[in-house]
Design a protein around this motif. Structure first.
Motif, PDB file in Angstrom:
ATOM      1  N   ILE A 193       0.870  -1.448   0.511  1.00 26.88           N
ATOM      2  CA  ILE A 193      -0.001  -0.040   0.073  1.00 26.88           C
ATOM      3  C   ILE A 193       0.474   1.134   0.348  1.00 26.88           C
ATOM      4  O   ILE A 193       1.682   1.712   0.522  1.00 26.88           O
ATOM      5  N   TRP A 194       0.529   2.011  -1.231  1.00 27.90           N
ATOM      6  CA  TRP A 194       1.695   3.198  -1.419  1.00 27.90           C
ATOM      7  C   TRP A 194       0.618   4.114  -1.049  1.00 27.90           C
ATOM      8  O   TRP A 194       0.095   4.980  -2.449  1.00 27.90           O
ATOM      9  N   ILE A 195       1.252   5.495  -0.257  1.00 27.44           N
ATOM     10  CA  ILE A 195       0.667   7.001  -0.188  1.00 27.44           C
ATOM     11  C   ILE A 195       1.963   7.897  -0.817  1.00 27.44           C
ATOM     12  O   ILE A 195       3.181   7.451  -0.146  1.00 27.44           O
ATOM     13  N   ALA A 196       1.961   7.978  -1.949  1.00 22.91           N
ATOM     14  CA  ALA A 196       3.038   8.847  -2.353  1.00 22.91           C
ATOM     15  C   ALA A 196       3.074   9.898  -1.879  1.00 22.91           C
ATOM     16  O   ALA A 196       2.054  10.588  -1.280  1.00 22.91           O
ATOM     17  N   ALA A 209       5.708  10.280   2.163  1.00 21.53           N
ATOM     18  CA  ALA A 209       5.642   9.268   1.564  1.00 21.53           C
ATOM     19  C   ALA A 209       5.688   8.356   2.433  1.00 21.53           C
ATOM     20  O   ALA A 209       6.202   8.063   3.767  1.00 21.53           O
ATOM     21  N   ARG A 210       4.431   7.687   2.121  1.00 18.83           N
ATOM     22  CA  ARG A 210       4.204   6.653   3.540  1.00 18.83           C
ATOM     23  C   ARG A 210       3.989   4.841   2.925  1.00 18.83           C
ATOM     24  O   ARG A 210       3.310   5.085   1.604  1.00 18.83           O
ATOM     25  N   VAL A 211       4.217   3.534   3.432  1.00 21.32           N
ATOM     26  CA  VAL A 211       3.881   2.151   3.141  1.00 21.32           C
ATOM     27  C   VAL A 211       3.908   1.121   3.803  1.00 21.32           C
ATOM     28  O   VAL A 211       4.723   1.570   5.202  1.00 21.32           O
ATOM     29  N   ASN A 223       3.113   1.144   7.754  1.00 21.72           N
ATOM     30  CA  ASN A 223       2.690   2.213   7.483  1.00 21.72           C
ATOM     31  C   ASN A 223       3.627   3.760   7.557  1.00 21.72           C
ATOM     32  O   ASN A 223       4.303   4.608   8.355  1.00 21.72           O
ATOM     33  N   PHE A 224       5.020   2.928   7.027  1.00 24.17           N
ATOM     34  CA  PHE A 224       6.149   3.674   7.724  1.00 24.17           C
ATOM     35  C   PHE A 224       6.588   4.561   6.957  1.00 24.17           C
ATOM     36  O   PHE A 224       6.163   5.020   5.069  1.00 24.17           O
ATOM     37  N   GLU A 225       7.080   5.473   7.736  1.00 27.25           N
ATOM     38  CA  GLU A 225       7.227   7.019   6.532  1.00 27.25           C
ATOM     39  C   GLU A 225       8.391   6.965   6.547  1.00 27.25           C
ATOM     40  O   GLU A 225       9.432   6.949   6.627  1.00 27.25           O
ATOM     41  N   LEU A 226       8.298   8.033   4.627  1.00 25.27           N
ATOM     42  CA  LEU A 226      10.137   7.358   3.969  1.00 25.27           C
ATOM     43  C   LEU A 226      10.501   8.911   5.016  1.00 25.27           C
ATOM     44  O   LEU A 226       9.405  10.066   4.392  1.00 25.27           O
ATOM     45  N   LYS A 227      12.134   8.873   4.621  1.00 27.88           N
ATOM     46  CA  LYS A 227      12.736   9.824   4.578  1.00 27.88           C
ATOM     47  C   LYS A 227      13.013  10.603   3.326  1.00 27.88           C
ATOM     48  O   LYS A 227      13.367  11.950   3.327  1.00 27.88           O
ATOM     49  N   GLY A 228      12.852  10.136   2.325  1.00 32.78           N
ATOM     50  CA  GLY A 228      13.243  11.217   1.298  1.00 32.78           C
ATOM     51  C   GLY A 228      13.714   9.702  -0.008  1.00 32.78           C
ATOM     52  O   GLY A 228      12.746   8.265   0.530  1.00 32.78           O
ATOM     53  N   PRO A 229      13.747  10.051  -1.007  1.00 33.68           N
ATOM     54  CA  PRO A 229      14.358   8.740  -2.811  1.00 33.68           C
ATOM     55  C   PRO A 229      15.226   7.787  -1.378  1.00 33.68           C
ATOM     56  O   PRO A 229      16.027   8.795  -0.654  1.00 33.68           O
ATOM     57  N   THR A 230      16.004   6.844  -1.855  1.00 29.30           N
ATOM     58  CA  THR A 230      16.503   5.725  -1.391  1.00 29.30           C
ATOM     59  C   THR A 230      17.560   6.406  -1.541  1.00 29.30           C
ATOM     60  O   THR A 230      18.257   6.996  -2.952  1.00 29.30           O
TER      61      THR A 230
END
Length: 269
Positions: A193-196, A209-211, A223-230
């Protein structure tokens, strides 16, 4: 005005300036990353979990990204005018090795979505660590190369590596909550489940972004909150505003372990 007072104030200004300059230099040195090892972690180690079945039929409203016949809905990342060249056989497609290879991504761009895909490394896989079935599912591709947000693909069945780089990790950002990787030669599944992320008019970050990810039916990213792109080296950060993006599959140049894929579908949210 008292000369002593002026001298005192000037000294204070010099001291404050020195502190600010020293602080800025310290921050610059701290932020400078020169080695990928600086962002690798080895604890906690996710517990091993026995996985359930992996095959999931597509819902009636899903977009089929791979139907077992061809890669007509995929293109080469480095040249989107070229169709994807990874070989298809027996209702499966496999990473292309050698010259002319490269990452592939969907023709269509997506914002928020639910994605299902199944992947497999060969039963006779060799190597260890990051050199053992290395690939990646980029949940939003940001152009050529490996730019984007990566959910790691790797043979993590009895294969030690840094835990924020094992299968199911949000690469270099989030260690998976468990390790349900199946044996080499068996199929694995990701349900995502990807939330852009969203951005303000001035291109600053509005919402990150959250995943959420299930790996072989086991919750591994909640529901991990991404810190930015890889980022392979250094810390991630949102530096590029973007809208809906393609989904990308990475070829990692691991000739001993070409990864295969099947049954890929997506539902826009």
């Amino acid at each position: 005005m008292d000369l002593n007072y002026i001298n005192t104030m000037n000294s204070k200004k010099i001291s404050i300036t020195s502190i600010l300059v020293a602080g800025a230099l310290s921050m610059a040195i701290a932020q400078e990353k020169t080695k990928p090892e600086e962002t690798e972690v080895y604890t906690p180690v996710p517990k091993i979990v026995q996985a359930a079945g992996v095959f999931s039929p597509a819902p009636s409203d899903a977009i089929i990204l791979f139907d077992g016949k061809d890669l007509s809905k995929w293109v080469m990342t480095n040249d989107r005018d070229k169709p994807a060249v990874w070989p298809v056989a027996n209702k499966v497609f496999t990473v292309k090795k050698g010259p002319g290879s490269g990452n592939i991504e969907t023709k269509q761009s997506f914002g928020n979505y639910q994605l299902h895909m199944e992947w497999q490394v060969p039963a006779n896989i060799q190597g260890k660590g990051q050199g053992r079935g290395n690939g990646g599912l980029f949940l939003a591709s940001l152009g050529k190369g490996d730019a984007g947000y990566e959910l790691q693909i790797l043979d993590s069945y009895k294969n030690d590596t840094y835990t924020n780089g094992q299968a199911g990790s949000i690469y270099k950002q989030s260690v998976p909550l468990a390790n349900p990787t199946n044996k080499p030669g068996q199929w694995n599944s990701y349900d995502v489940i990807w939330i852009a992320p969203t951005f303000n008019d001035d291109k600053s970050l509005k919402t990150p972004a959250r995943v959420t990810v299930l790996f072989n039916g086991v919750l591994i990213q909640n529901n991990f909150e991404l810190k930015g792109p890889t980022q392979y080296i250094g810390d991630p950060a949102y530096k590029q505003a973007h809208g809906p993006s393609p989904i990308k599959l990475q070829t990692h140049g691991d000739p001993s372990a070409p990864i295969s894929f099947r049954n890929i579908w997506i539902r826009e949210l």
